[in-house]
Motif scaffolding. Structure first.
Motif, PDB file in Angstrom:
ATOM      1  N   ASP A  46      -2.599   2.680  -0.284  1.00  0.00           N
ATOM      2  CA  ASP A  46      -2.429   1.906  -1.514  1.00  0.00           C
ATOM      3  C   ASP A  46      -1.418   0.776  -1.352  1.00  0.00           C
ATOM      4  N   SER A  47      -1.063   0.438  -0.120  1.00  0.00           N
ATOM      5  CA  SER A  47      -0.060  -0.597   0.111  1.00  0.00           C
ATOM      6  C   SER A  47      -0.632  -1.989  -0.148  1.00  0.00           C
ATOM      7  N   ALA A  92      11.385   6.453  -2.401  1.00  0.00           N
ATOM      8  CA  ALA A  92      11.738   5.183  -1.769  1.00  0.00           C
ATOM      9  C   ALA A  92      10.537   4.250  -1.869  1.00  0.00           C
ATOM     10  N   GLN A  93      10.733   3.092  -2.502  1.00  0.00           N
ATOM     11  CA  GLN A  93       9.605   2.203  -2.769  1.00  0.00           C
ATOM     12  C   GLN A  93       9.798   0.782  -2.251  1.00  0.00           C
ATOM     13  N   ALA A 117       3.684  -1.969  -3.593  1.00  0.00           N
ATOM     14  CA  ALA A 117       2.852  -2.320  -4.744  1.00  0.00           C
ATOM     15  C   ALA A 117       3.380  -1.755  -6.069  1.00  0.00           C
ATOM     16  N   PRO A 118       3.852  -0.487  -6.144  1.00  0.00           N
ATOM     17  CA  PRO A 118       4.354   0.018  -7.427  1.00  0.00           C
ATOM     18  C   PRO A 118       5.586  -0.712  -7.954  1.00  0.00           C
ATOM     19  N   SER A 125      11.577  -4.249  -9.644  1.00  0.00           N
ATOM     20  CA  SER A 125      11.823  -5.327  -8.687  1.00  0.00           C
ATOM     21  C   SER A 125      12.885  -6.288  -9.208  1.00  0.00           C
ATOM     22  N   THR A 126      12.815  -6.611 -10.489  1.00  0.00           N
ATOM     23  CA  THR A 126      13.813  -7.513 -11.074  1.00  0.00           C
ATOM     24  C   THR A 126      15.193  -6.882 -11.054  1.00  0.00           C
ATOM     25  N   GLU A 127      15.269  -5.599 -11.383  1.00  0.00           N
ATOM     26  CA  GLU A 127      16.575  -4.946 -11.404  1.00  0.00           C
ATOM     27  C   GLU A 127      17.166  -4.853 -10.006  1.00  0.00           C
TER      28      GLU A 127
END
Length: 226
Positions: A46-47, A92-93, A117-118, A125-127
């Motif tokens: 799912d990457s 871990a993402q 992707a998640p 991502s913004t944080e």
């Protein structure tokens, strides 16, 4: 008030502290703890197929090469790598770094942004960028940089959304993966950071991030602080 340059002190360098937010936390990259989940996030079924397009490394068809890359990153002091951990599920993402660290001139860069992707197009991502930018200025830096391949439209849109100021293009700056790279530069300076930080905080606040999605955009949240 003009900045006092007569009593100049260098910035501090990043350390191994964990930095916690609402949606994510940033831990010093540890291949033993984070490797399996990062492999799945970056190279699993799912990457994001475009993840490595503008990075100077990857993709990694075999785990051995990926593990070696993680080990090198973990041992590095510049770039100083963090793993992005989802606060809800503990996974871990992504990875992100502080790099081009120049304490004597109090400048630093956020780079090697590798979000699965998640994480993409989410508060996480913004944080992650907000927390690292906040850390960069707390260390005493007066200039925070962002640079990317001039062909990387996604990264350029992201820089502007995050509040960076466009500074120009270094033509024929690098050769990456056998291709020319013109590099686009952006920055946030210390006098701009307080209002940009307030915009981040307003955007990340619970009343702006209900389950259905954001109420105001980051740009709108930042506009009311200036």
């Amino acid at each position: 008030m003009p900045e006092d340059l007569q009593h100049w002190q260098p910035a501090k360098t990043p350390d191994n502290r964990t930095i916690e937010g609402r949606y994510i936390r940033l831990e010093k990259l540890d291949p033993a703890r984070h490797g399996d989940e990062l492999w799945l996030a970056f190279q699993g079924p799912d990457s994001d197929p475009a993840l490595w397009d503008y990075l100077p490394y990857g993709p990694f068809p075999v785990r051995e090469a990926f593990d070696a890359w993680l080990q090198n990153n973990a041992a590095s002091r510049d770039p100083h790598f963090y793993t992005v951990i989802d606060m809800k599920n503990g996974q871990a993402q992504g990875t992100i770094s502080l790099m081009c660290i120049v304490p004597d001139h109090r400048r630093i860069e956020i780079g090697h942004v590798t979000f699965s992707a998640p994480m993409q197009r989410s508060p996480k991502s913004t944080e992650a960028v907000y927390l690292l930018a906040k850390e960069a200025f707390a260390l005493g830096n007066r200039r925070l940089e962002w640079k990317c391949n001039n062909d990387n439209a996604r990264s350029k849109r992201t820089a502007v959304r995050l509040g960076y100021t466009y500074e120009g293009v270094f033509r024929q700056h690098m050769v990456v993966k056998g291709k020319n790279r013109d590099t686009t530069w952006y920055s946030i300076i210390s006098t701009e950071w307080p209002s940009i930080a307030t915009g981040f905080e307003k955007w990340l606040a619970l009343d702006n991030q209900p389950e259905i999605g954001q109420i105001k955009s980051l740009e709108e949240c930042r506009a009311v602080t200036v």
